[in-house]
Design a protein around this motif. Structure first.
Motif, PDB file in Angstrom:
ATOM      1  N   LEU A 106      16.278   6.785   5.716  1.00 20.69           N
ATOM      2  CA  LEU A 106      16.161   6.126   4.419  1.00 20.69           C
ATOM      3  C   LEU A 106      17.341   5.196   4.190  1.00 20.69           C
ATOM      4  O   LEU A 106      17.198   4.123   3.600  1.00 20.69           O
ATOM      5  CB  LEU A 106      16.060   7.180   3.314  1.00 20.69           C
ATOM      6  N   ALA A 107      18.518   5.573   4.676  1.00 12.64           N
ATOM      7  CA  ALA A 107      19.703   4.723   4.540  1.00 12.64           C
ATOM      8  C   ALA A 107      19.542   3.420   5.310  1.00 12.64           C
ATOM      9  O   ALA A 107      20.010   2.359   4.868  1.00 12.64           O
ATOM     10  CB  ALA A 107      20.942   5.478   5.030  1.00 12.64           C
ATOM     11  N   ASP A 108      18.879   3.484   6.467  1.00  8.65           N
ATOM     12  CA  ASP A 108      18.621   2.264   7.233  1.00  8.65           C
ATOM     13  C   ASP A 108      17.745   1.298   6.439  1.00  8.65           C
ATOM     14  O   ASP A 108      17.979   0.088   6.428  1.00  8.65           O
ATOM     15  CB  ASP A 108      17.935   2.601   8.560  1.00  8.65           C
ATOM     16  N   VAL A 109      16.735   1.850   5.774  1.00  9.85           N
ATOM     17  CA  VAL A 109      15.851   1.019   4.954  1.00  9.85           C
ATOM     18  C   VAL A 109      16.634   0.397   3.805  1.00  9.85           C
ATOM     19  O   VAL A 109      16.489  -0.793   3.496  1.00  9.85           O
ATOM     20  CB  VAL A 109      14.666   1.843   4.427  1.00  9.85           C
ATOM     21  N   ALA A 110      17.481   1.205   3.179  1.00 10.03           N
ATOM     22  CA  ALA A 110      18.276   0.709   2.054  1.00 10.03           C
ATOM     23  C   ALA A 110      19.181  -0.441   2.491  1.00 10.03           C
ATOM     24  O   ALA A 110      19.309  -1.452   1.789  1.00 10.03           O
ATOM     25  CB  ALA A 110      19.092   1.849   1.462  1.00 10.03           C
ATOM     26  N   LEU A 128       9.574  -2.550   0.484  1.00 10.75           N
ATOM     27  CA  LEU A 128       8.376  -2.314   1.287  1.00 10.75           C
ATOM     28  C   LEU A 128       8.383  -3.147   2.564  1.00 10.75           C
ATOM     29  O   LEU A 128       7.907  -2.699   3.611  1.00 10.75           O
ATOM     30  CB  LEU A 128       7.131  -2.615   0.454  1.00 10.75           C
ATOM     31  N   ARG A 129       8.936  -4.362   2.478  1.00 15.32           N
ATOM     32  CA  ARG A 129       9.037  -5.187   3.678  1.00 15.32           C
ATOM     33  C   ARG A 129       9.984  -4.531   4.683  1.00 15.32           C
ATOM     34  O   ARG A 129       9.726  -4.520   5.896  1.00 15.32           O
ATOM     35  CB  ARG A 129       9.511  -6.594   3.326  1.00 15.32           C
ATOM     36  N   ALA A 130      11.086  -3.975   4.190  1.00 17.30           N
ATOM     37  CA  ALA A 130      12.032  -3.297   5.078  1.00 17.30           C
ATOM     38  C   ALA A 130      11.405  -2.057   5.705  1.00 17.30           C
ATOM     39  O   ALA A 130      11.613  -1.766   6.886  1.00 17.30           O
ATOM     40  CB  ALA A 130      13.291  -2.922   4.298  1.00 17.30           C
ATOM     41  N   VAL A 131      10.608  -1.324   4.912  1.00 16.25           N
ATOM     42  CA  VAL A 131       9.916  -0.148   5.427  1.00 16.25           C
ATOM     43  C   VAL A 131       8.990  -0.534   6.575  1.00 16.25           C
ATOM     44  O   VAL A 131       8.949   0.115   7.621  1.00 16.25           O
ATOM     45  CB  VAL A 131       9.126   0.548   4.291  1.00 16.25           C
ATOM     46  N   ASP A 132       8.235  -1.620   6.365  1.00 14.23           N
ATOM     47  CA  ASP A 132       7.311  -2.074   7.406  1.00 14.23           C
ATOM     48  C   ASP A 132       8.057  -2.594   8.630  1.00 14.23           C
ATOM     49  O   ASP A 132       7.690  -2.299   9.774  1.00 14.23           O
ATOM     50  CB  ASP A 132       6.393  -3.168   6.859  1.00 14.23           C
ATOM     51  N   ASP A 133       9.117  -3.375   8.400  1.00 16.75           N
ATOM     52  CA  ASP A 133       9.876  -3.944   9.517  1.00 16.75           C
ATOM     53  C   ASP A 133      10.472  -2.853  10.400  1.00 16.75           C
ATOM     54  O   ASP A 133      10.507  -2.967  11.629  1.00 16.75           O
ATOM     55  CB  ASP A 133      10.991  -4.852   8.990  1.00 16.75           C
ATOM     56  N   LEU A 134      10.955  -1.796   9.755  1.00 19.72           N
ATOM     57  CA  LEU A 134      11.615  -0.714  10.493  1.00 19.72           C
ATOM     58  C   LEU A 134      10.655   0.395  10.900  1.00 19.72           C
ATOM     59  O   LEU A 134      11.049   1.325  11.600  1.00 19.72           O
ATOM     60  CB  LEU A 134      12.750  -0.130   9.650  1.00 19.72           C
ATOM     61  N   ASP A 135       9.392   0.292  10.402  1.00 15.65           N
ATOM     62  CA  ASP A 135       8.390   1.320  10.691  1.00 15.65           C
ATOM     63  C   ASP A 135       8.881   2.691  10.245  1.00 15.65           C
ATOM     64  O   ASP A 135       8.765   3.689  10.968  1.00 15.65           O
ATOM     65  CB  ASP A 135       8.050   1.321  12.179  1.00 15.65           C
ATOM     66  N   PRO A 180      -7.371  -7.948   7.014  1.00 16.07           N
ATOM     67  CA  PRO A 180      -6.549  -7.432   8.116  1.00 16.07           C
ATOM     68  C   PRO A 180      -5.220  -6.874   7.619  1.00 16.07           C
ATOM     69  O   PRO A 180      -4.736  -5.854   8.136  1.00 16.07           O
ATOM     70  CB  PRO A 180      -6.333  -8.661   9.007  1.00 16.07           C
ATOM     71  N   GLU A 181      -4.623  -7.530   6.629  1.00 14.84           N
ATOM     72  CA  GLU A 181      -3.343  -7.060   6.102  1.00 14.84           C
ATOM     73  C   GLU A 181      -3.489  -5.686   5.450  1.00 14.84           C
ATOM     74  O   GLU A 181      -2.647  -4.800   5.646  1.00 14.84           O
ATOM     75  CB  GLU A 181      -2.789  -8.057   5.078  1.00 14.84           C
ATOM     76  N   ARG A 182      -4.568  -5.501   4.703  1.00 16.63           N
ATOM     77  CA  ARG A 182      -4.763  -4.205   4.045  1.00 16.63           C
ATOM     78  C   ARG A 182      -5.074  -3.118   5.060  1.00 16.63           C
ATOM     79  O   ARG A 182      -4.687  -1.955   4.880  1.00 16.63           O
ATOM     80  CB  ARG A 182      -5.887  -4.320   3.011  1.00 16.63           C
ATOM     81  N   GLU A 183      -5.766  -3.475   6.136  1.00 14.40           N
ATOM     82  CA  GLU A 183      -6.039  -2.510   7.194  1.00 14.40           C
ATOM     83  C   GLU A 183      -4.725  -1.962   7.763  1.00 14.40           C
ATOM     84  O   GLU A 183      -4.548  -0.751   7.913  1.00 14.40           O
ATOM     85  CB  GLU A 183      -6.858  -3.174   8.296  1.00 14.40           C
ATOM     86  N   LEU A 184      -3.778  -2.847   8.043  1.00 15.14           N
ATOM     87  CA  LEU A 184      -2.472  -2.419   8.555  1.00 15.14           C
ATOM     88  C   LEU A 184      -1.701  -1.637   7.505  1.00 15.14           C
ATOM     89  O   LEU A 184      -1.004  -0.661   7.828  1.00 15.14           O
ATOM     90  CB  LEU A 184      -1.670  -3.637   9.015  1.00 15.14           C
ATOM     91  N   THR A 185      -1.818  -2.040   6.235  1.00 15.03           N
ATOM     92  CA  THR A 185      -1.126  -1.325   5.165  1.00 15.03           C
ATOM     93  C   THR A 185      -1.612   0.111   5.067  1.00 15.03           C
ATOM     94  O   THR A 185      -0.814   1.051   4.950  1.00 15.03           O
ATOM     95  CB  THR A 185      -1.327  -2.041   3.819  1.00 15.03           C
ATOM     96  N   TYR A 186      -2.926   0.306   5.108  1.00 16.92           N
ATOM     97  CA  TYR A 186      -3.460   1.663   5.041  1.00 16.92           C
ATOM     98  C   TYR A 186      -3.011   2.492   6.238  1.00 16.92           C
ATOM     99  O   TYR A 186      -2.698   3.684   6.100  1.00 16.92           O
ATOM    100  CB  TYR A 186      -4.982   1.633   4.959  1.00 16.92           C
ATOM    101  N   LEU A 187      -2.988   1.887   7.410  1.00 18.39           N
ATOM    102  CA  LEU A 187      -2.521   2.636   8.577  1.00 18.39           C
ATOM    103  C   LEU A 187      -1.066   3.052   8.405  1.00 18.39           C
ATOM    104  O   LEU A 187      -0.678   4.175   8.778  1.00 18.39           O
ATOM    105  CB  LEU A 187      -2.689   1.789   9.843  1.00 18.39           C
ATOM    106  N   THR A 188      -0.248   2.160   7.828  1.00 18.51           N
ATOM    107  CA  THR A 188       1.150   2.509   7.581  1.00 18.51           C
ATOM    108  C   THR A 188       1.254   3.661   6.595  1.00 18.51           C
ATOM    109  O   THR A 188       2.051   4.605   6.779  1.00 18.51           O
ATOM    110  CB  THR A 188       1.917   1.285   7.048  1.00 18.51           C
ATOM    111  N   LEU A 189       0.459   3.627   5.536  1.00 18.88           N
ATOM    112  CA  LEU A 189       0.475   4.712   4.549  1.00 18.88           C
ATOM    113  C   LEU A 189       0.028   6.025   5.176  1.00 18.88           C
ATOM    114  O   LEU A 189       0.611   7.088   4.911  1.00 18.88           O
ATOM    115  CB  LEU A 189      -0.437   4.347   3.370  1.00 18.88           C
ATOM    116  N   ALA A 220       0.021  -1.857  18.419  1.00 22.63           N
ATOM    117  CA  ALA A 220       1.358  -1.276  18.300  1.00 22.63           C
ATOM    118  C   ALA A 220       1.368  -0.148  17.266  1.00 22.63           C
ATOM    119  O   ALA A 220       1.957   0.916  17.499  1.00 22.63           O
ATOM    120  CB  ALA A 220       2.366  -2.355  17.914  1.00 22.63           C
ATOM    121  N   LYS A 221       0.714  -0.377  16.129  1.00 26.10           N
ATOM    122  CA  LYS A 221       0.692   0.632  15.068  1.00 26.10           C
ATOM    123  C   LYS A 221      -0.041   1.891  15.520  1.00 26.10           C
ATOM    124  O   LYS A 221       0.448   3.020  15.333  1.00 26.10           O
ATOM    125  CB  LYS A 221       0.033   0.053  13.826  1.00 26.10           C
ATOM    126  N   LEU A 222      -1.203   1.714  16.128  1.00 27.70           N
ATOM    127  CA  LEU A 222      -1.992   2.867  16.552  1.00 27.70           C
ATOM    128  C   LEU A 222      -1.289   3.641  17.661  1.00 27.70           C
ATOM    129  O   LEU A 222      -1.391   4.875  17.721  1.00 27.70           O
ATOM    130  CB  LEU A 222      -3.378   2.407  17.008  1.00 27.70           C
TER     131      LEU A 222
END
Length: 358
Positions: A5-9, A38-45, A111-120, A147-149
């Motif tokens: 979480l600190a990395d995301v911050a 949220l962008r940082a969360v996605d970037d860092l997975d 497509p963006e929402r598909e990736l968002t749901y997979l991230t969630l 990559a996500k899957l």
């Protein structure tokens, strides 16, 4: 290396407390700050509880089912059938034990929402994910999906495709159940050609979808096999792309009939589109099938109740959905090589007939 979480911050240039508030949704945060986090969360997975190594490979009782449009019977039937296999032991007793919580994720075709749901779902450590329907063929999206899957599969999530082919790259799947859309499209057009039709309009789905491409390829294979082309000019005149909805079928069919009044049949991308096509034909004062034949695809429940009943291609949606649910739960062994092609069946009904002579 585990992302904390600190990395995301640090990446979002906010405090860890702010990151926690955004992810938990329990405290108001400025929209710009929320977007940055949220962008940082996605970037860092980043995945919740990432530091706990004991949880890194654990999965929850959650199974995600991704659909383009839950209001579309094509997706609703598959999702419902999958959910029956996921949501309970199947003995009707109501006793707990082995069942999972199936969550329907409606992407709206984005497509963006598909990736968002997979991230969630990844953050919730979903036990399995079932992705239904055709895939978007943008190379960037396919790479991001692979990559996500792969990351989800590495963490223990079972990945099942239902009604879509496997990705060009990536081997994270438990199984891909792919409909024979190309073969179904070919047999449908061959039926019309056998009746005597030579000028056939085609109302296609969105061009970026695998389902659209495969069905249209089957249609054109049948035309070429009969020596009917199509050449580039015919393709442009007789094929119109649009969403998989009734309005698209209506407007595209009017367009096709204006472009080429000699058309004697219209093939629609799916049964819902075919209903719009039928309405357009009737609004032009034409009869089905005496003046114009109309055909659909999928054999959705309403197709047999249309007047006249709709000639279409039957896909075993319920059976495929149930099988996908069993595969997601580990109740059934994957097919050889992880890929199964599900046959499509031609259903000949009253909406197609030989073209009128004279």
């Amino acid at each position: 290396m585990t992302v904390t979480l600190a990395d995301v911050a640090a990446r979002a240039r906010v405090s860890p407390a702010t990151v926690s508030r955004v992810l938990n949704g329990n405290y108001p945060v400025a929209a710009s700050t929320r977007e940055r986090v949220l962008r940082a969360v996605d970037d860092l997975d980043y995945v919740l509880n990432g530091p706990a190594s004991s949880l890194a490979a654990a999965t929850s009782d959650l199974v995600g089912i991704l659909v383009n449009d839950i209001a579309d019977p094509f997706f609703g039937i598959m999702a419902g059938a999958a959910q029956t296999q996921i949501g309970g032991p199947g003995d009707g007793s109501g006793r707990a034990g082995g069942e999972k919580l199936a969550v329907i994720c409606n992407t709206g075709g984005s497509p963006e929402r598909e990736l968002t749901y997979l991230t969630l779902l990844q953050r919730q450590r979903a036990a399995a994910v079932v992705l239904t329907g055709g895939a978007v063929e943008y190379p960037e999206h396919q790479a991001a999906m692979a990559a996500k899957l792969a990351k989800m599969a590495d963490a223990g999530t079972r990945i099942v495709f239902c009604g879509r082919p496997p990705l060009p790259e990536g081997d994270a799947l438990v199984a891909a159940l792919a409909f024979d859309n190309r073969g179904g499209g070919r047999r449908l057009t061959e039926h019309l050609i056998a009746l005597g039709h030579r000028r056939i309009g085609y109302v296609a789905g969105p061009p970026e979808r695998t389902t659209t491409r495969h069905r249209l390829e089957g249609h054109r294979e049948a035309l070429r096999g009969a020596g009917l082309g199509p050449d580039a000019e015919d393709e442009e005149r007789l094929t119109v792309h649009g969403p998989y909805d009734r309005r698209s079928g209506y407007e595209a069919t009017l367009d096709i009939l204006r472009r080429d009044p000699t058309v004697t049949a219209v093939v629609a991308a799916n049964d819902t589109v075919a209903l719009g096509a039928c309405a357009a034909v009737r609004d032009q004062g034409l009869r089905i099938p005496q003046d114009i034949s109309v055909a659909g695809f999928d054999d959705l429940p309403f197709s047999v109740d249309a007047v006249p009943a709709l000639t279409t291609v039957r896909l075993p949606l319920s059976e495929a959905g149930a099988r996908a649910g069993r595969l997601a739960m580990g109740k059934e062994n994957p097919p050889p090589g992880g890929i199964a092609t599900i046959a499509a069946e031609l259903m000949i009904r009253g909406s197609t007939a030989p073209p009128r002579v004279g």
